[in-house]
Design an enzyme around this catalytic site. Sequence first.
Site, short mmCIF file in Angstrom:
data_model
loop_
_atom_site.label_atom_id
_atom_site.label_comp_id
_atom_site.label_asym_id
_atom_site.label_seq_id
_atom_site.Cartn_x
_atom_site.Cartn_y
_atom_site.Cartn_z
N GLU A 90 44.68 53.58 62.52
CA GLU A 90 44.65 54.13 60.70
C GLU A 90 44.80 55.29 60.53
OE1 GLU A 90 40.93 52.15 61.14
OE2 GLU A 90 41.30 51.42 62.97
N CYS A 110 39.76 57.32 71.69
CA CYS A 110 39.60 58.47 71.41
C CYS A 110 38.83 58.79 72.85
CB CYS A 110 38.33 59.13 70.77
SG CYS A 110 38.05 60.52 70.33
N GLU A 160 40.89 62.89 68.29
CA GLU A 160 40.33 64.45 68.59
C GLU A 160 41.73 64.94 68.54
OE1 GLU A 160 37.47 65.98 67.87
OE2 GLU A 160 38.80 67.72 68.44
N HIS A 216 26.34 66.32 64.76
CA HIS A 216 24.54 64.53 64.59
C HIS A 216 24.33 65.49 65.72
CE1 HIS A 216 29.08 63.31 63.78
NE2 HIS A 216 29.59 63.94 64.72
N1 SAH Z 1 37.36 63.57 66.98
C1 SAH Z 1 37.19 64.40 65.17
C2 SAH Z 1 37.37 62.91 63.62
C3 SAH Z 1 36.27 61.96 63.85
S1 SAH Z 1 36.18 60.87 62.13
C4 SAH Z 1 35.69 64.39 64.96
O1 SAH Z 1 34.28 64.25 66.12
O2 SAH Z 1 35.56 65.35 63.91
C5 SAH Z 1 35.61 62.34 61.20
C6 SAH Z 1 33.77 62.04 61.24
O3 SAH Z 1 33.53 60.55 60.82
C7 SAH Z 1 33.26 62.30 62.72
O4 SAH Z 1 32.00 62.98 62.42
C8 SAH Z 1 32.25 61.25 63.00
O5 SAH Z 1 31.50 61.44 64.06
C9 SAH Z 1 32.61 60.24 62.19
N2 SAH Z 1 32.11 58.58 62.06
C10 SAH Z 1 32.39 58.33 63.13
N3 SAH Z 1 32.14 56.86 63.59
C11 SAH Z 1 31.47 56.86 61.88
C12 SAH Z 1 30.68 55.70 61.20
N4 SAH Z 1 30.72 54.67 61.51
N5 SAH Z 1 29.89 55.60 60.71
C13 SAH Z 1 30.10 57.19 59.36
N6 SAH Z 1 31.14 57.54 60.91
C14 SAH Z 1 31.08 58.38 61.86
#
Ligand code: SAH
Length: 354
Positions: A90, A110, A160, A216
Amino acid sequence: MTNLLEPANDHLRAWLAERGMPGFRFAQIRHWLFAGRARGFEDMTNLPKALREALAAEFQLWTSRVVAHKVTDDGTEKLLVQWSDGQQIECVLLLDGGRRTICISTQVGCAMGCVFCASGLEGVTRNLTAGEILEQMLLLDRLLPEGERLSHIVVMGMGEPLANVDALLPALHEASSPTGLAISARRITISTVGLPPAIHRLAEANCRYNLAVSLHAADDDLRNQLVKVNKNIGLDEILRAADHYFEASGRRLTFEYVLLAGLNDGPDHARRLVTLLRGRTALLNVIPYNPVTGLPYRTPSATAVNRFLEIVRSGGINVFVRERKGDKIDAACGQLRRGALEVLPLATEPAAGC
Ligand code: SAH
């Protein structure tokens, strides 16, 4: 067919030279790709017709098919893109005032194991190539009306990014190059779960993109539960790498924190986060969880979010709540693809222009 967009592929330059073409033809083709929004070689009207035909016989510009295209009222557009091997990812275009931001993916799936995220539920299938990363940018660019330009890139889609640095860096190089998409490095953000060796590599490469680290949790016990890969790494090493990146790049760090009701949204969690981040030149992006069908995690109440924000703010942390643009089209990572895997019938025709 050779993929025109593989940045590592110098084939085009060599191919033009072999045919005795003047050097400016290469620049003209790049201009059509990155500034002229060509959808095919036939659009490159300042090239001789015979050259356009020869190019079309040798090179493939698009290797993907857009199998879903969703648009919301706020102007967010999301593409579900299928590569020639059938794998899907996406990417998203977000409109925010004058900003035209795109969010791109770097992997199919991922492997990081964030328990709440839709992208990693089936693990990782493969890395995207540099050309595939770049192709997303060009597909989204072509959604903009004439006169508008992409202004920002966030690498926050599926995957990632720092597990695929070899493809990411050449693609971002084309994005930031003055003869590419010409988006300044300071408007490009790489979001990572925190992979220290790759963060150090970025620092050494002197590429000056913004780095966002997805935390997180402010302690390893909780982070090991929420972000499985943390078990092999740990917060200490991640923060050391992030600090190194800050020193090397001069770019203010961003930390991301997805708020999950009852798991990491309590006052104690907020206080621990303050202790962890205090003293750093950093921004904290708090993201209320965007629920994923089939997963048990929930969005905290507005009261819980505000209480969390108050504590981190009064602890001196520079904090923002990230607006949940595109919720209605499942713009959080991996959600559209997951939806498509389960419910969407796949279109058989490529979307117009792609
Ligand atoms: N792998 C990278 C990019 C991930 S997407 C990373 O971990 O940073 C970007 C952000 O969106 C990340 O912080 C991820 O944890 C968050 N994310 C993933 N799923 C989500 C959801 N359902 N609701 C809110 N944030 C989410």
